[in-house]
Design an enzyme around this catalytic site. Structure first.
Site: not given
Ligand code: F6R
Length: 585
Positions: A2, A27, A74, A100-101, A463, A467, A470, A486, A580
């Site tokens: 949010c 975000r 959100w 927010n929360g 990673e 990506k 996502e 395995h 984000k």
């Molecule tokens: C992946 C991504 C998320 C963040 C995770 C932690 O692209 O962005 O997996 O890495 O939510 O976020 P931070 O780094 O802000 O603690």
């Protein structure tokens, strides 16, 4: 998650709120709404979908307001619907709240307000009704908000606008909130980036701060600790550096920015890294803590430190509780986070409270950046695309530099960094870009993609797969190639795409796993410095970069996910359901 932007001042609030909320869109959210006080009435407009659709549908830009608030939601409690979008009102409709929360005790509060008519499924709705109830009982607006705030359990930052009161009130509990000092008014925002168009003078708020603000300024009081001070900080970020410029998406802009970031590592003052390494040298075990992509960085750091003989372990924030009885007095924590606001880490910060903490964090001023003893700021600039790219590579570089200082011989690593600067031209070489186009053309129709590697190549595979899922919504899974036999090998069937992330370190061991998969019909796409025509059906060249080999490899993996998403018609900057900064548990 949010987003909140509020303004009270001498100017028309609407342009500030509209621009501010657009700057918060990155975000991630599913509905949006605003409350605008034009002096005669309190106008509330909200809807599911994008900020722009709310703005257009209600002609918000044509409105005038003395003060107001805009919110992106959100969903946590209650589905994605117009009613559940914020702002949310009391029975009279005079009070509007954005929040927010998550209010953990909202059930019991709601029961105590049984004479009130609730019209949403949200936890937030208890706030306006509780304020209304307390004012009915004779409390002032401020007292009513204060008592309400103290009653809420869980992360609950909110802003209240009461059309009958001159002041607006904001409370920070858990979720981030910051005051912005504009020329003619005061802003409240959940994210400093939405203020940068107008001001870089901010006051970061502490938990339990209550801010009263109006067109004449603001006051802050901490409801629990009256001795807390609130200084004005200057944010060292330029609004325009966070604009998309010539790029179609933020994600691609941020992927390319990595090339220039190498300069900043070479030029930066390394005192913070040196200091952090002196703390680690005195420590027993090093816990590296992060979530998602930042957890992958923790895995990388832990492996690197272990290779130096340092006892190091990577954990996700929520795992800390399982280690509570093992953590020793002299253990140290490295917190890795792009946003510095990730609730899985913050919720477990108590496990780290009597220990030295080092932060590798991008957003300076964020909660975690203020909670550590030694901060190594990433200085990667604003990262707006939801998927972390440049902040991940920057974190790995800083971990590498930290390891160099730990081994007391930083010079060769700094020389390697100079070589990296000369050598990362991956994404500017036409043949590499052509290979990425060819491979993403193939991947875009996949149901499932397997990523594989060993050692550091396995961490990069994790990673790469994250990506891909996502931003393209294709199921992508990473396996250590030695573990394939395995179990995961059962997934291998004719034509399945397997992306083999080959580092120098892991070339030999990876080959065995790949042969086994190839024998069962896998289509192997090798990303490495050298082609291996016997094993690879397709090949994307990743330019060598000595100790920083992960850098070009990651750029290829990120670009592959980006191009696949775009070819599937997905906006990679705002993938569905993602945010984000993950500020709720
Ligand atoms: C992946 C991504 C998320 C963040 C995770 C932690 O692209 O962005 O997996 O890495 O939510 O976020 P931070 O780094 O802000 O603690």
């Amino acid at each position: 998650m949010c987003g909140i932007i509020a303004y009270a001042g001498k100017d028309n609030a609407v342009p500030y709120l509209v621009n501010g909320i657009r700057d918060l869109e990155y975000r991630g959210y599913d509905s949006a709404g605003c409350a605008l006080d034009n002096g005669d009435q309190l106008v509330i407009r909200k809807d599911v979908g994008s900020v722009n659709s709310v703005i257009r549908k209600y002609g918000v830009e044509q409105l005038n307001a003395k003060r107001g608030v805009f919110h992106t939601r959100w969903a946590t409690h209650g589905g994605i619907s117009v009613q559940n979008a914020h702002p949310i009102s009391d029975c009279s409709g005079d009070i509007a709240v954005v929040h927010n929360g998550i209010i953990e005790n909202y059930d019991s509060i709601k029961e105590s307000l049984n004479t009130h008519k609730f019209s949403t499924e949200t936890d937030t709705e208890v706030i306006p009704h509780m304020v209304e109830e307390k004012m009915r009982l004779g409390k002032s607006f401020r007292e009513a908000v204060k008592e309400t705030a103290l009653k809420l359990e869980g992360a609950s930052s909110f802003v209240v606008l009461n059309r009958n009161e001159k002041d607006m009130i904001a409370v920070k509990k858990g979720s981030p909130l910051v005051i912005g000092l504009g020329e003619n008014g005061t802003f409240i925002s959940s994210d400093v980036q939405s203020l940068l168009r107008y001001t870089n003078k901010v006051v970061y708020l502490h938990d339990n701060d209550l801010v009263t603000f109006n067109d004449g300024g603001y006051t802050v009081e901490n409801l629990v600790n009256p001795n807390l001070t609130h200084k004005v900080d200057t944010v060292d970020l330029d609004y325009h550096s966070a604009e998309k410029g010539k790029f179609e998406h933020y994600m691609i802009k941020e992927i390319y920015e990595q090339i220039d970031l190498v300069n900043s590592f070479l030029e930066r003052d390394k005192k913070d890294i040196e200091y952090a390494s002196s703390l680690i040298k005195k420590a027993n075990r090093v816990y590296l803590v992060g979530s998602g992509t930042s957890y992958h960085a923790s895995l990388y750091g832990a492996q690197l430190f272990r290779s130096l003989g340092i006892d190091a372990l990577a954990l996700q924030g929520q795992e800390l509780k399982n280690y509570g009885r093992i953590i020793k007095d002299n253990d140290i924590f490295i917190i890795i986070s792009q946003s510095g606001e990730t609730s899985d880490v913050i919720a477990n910060i108590d496990y780290m409270k009597d220990h030295k903490k080092i932060g590798i964090i991008n957003v300076e001023g964020s909660y975690l950046s203020r909670s550590v003893d030694a901060l190594i700021p990433l200085k990667a600039g604003v990262e707006k695309a939801v998927a972390a790219t440049k902040t991940f590579t920057s974190t790995l570089v800083l971990l590498r530099l930290l390891a160099a200082y730990l081994s007391d011989d930083a010079e060769p690593i700094i020389n390697d960094l100079k070589l990296l600067k000369l050598n990362i031209y991956n994404l500017t070489v036409p043949s590499v870009l052509e290979a990425i186009e060819r491979v993403s053309d193939r991947l875009k129709d996949d149901k499932s993609i397997i990523y594989t590697g060993t050692e550091d190549g396995f961490i990069l595979s994790l990673e790469g797969a994250l990506k891909m899922k996502e931003v393209s919504y294709i199921h992508a899974e990473a396996f250590d190639s030695s573990s394939i036999k395995h179990g995961p090998i059962a997934l291998i069937e004719n034509g399945i795409d397997v992306i083999a992330v080959t580092t120098k370190n892991s070339k030999e061991s990876l080959a065995y796993g790949l042969e086994e998969m190839k024998a069962r019909g896998a289509h192997i796409i090798g990303i490495s410095e050298e082609n291996n025509p016997k094993l690879f059906d397709e090949f994307i060249k990743s330019v060598p970069a000595k100790s920083f080999e992960f850098y070009p490899l990651l750029m290829v993996l990120q670009m592959l996910a980006y191009r696949t998403a775009v070819k599937r018609g997905i906006n990679p900057d705002k993938p569905r359901n993602l945010a984000k900064s993950v500020t709720v548990k």
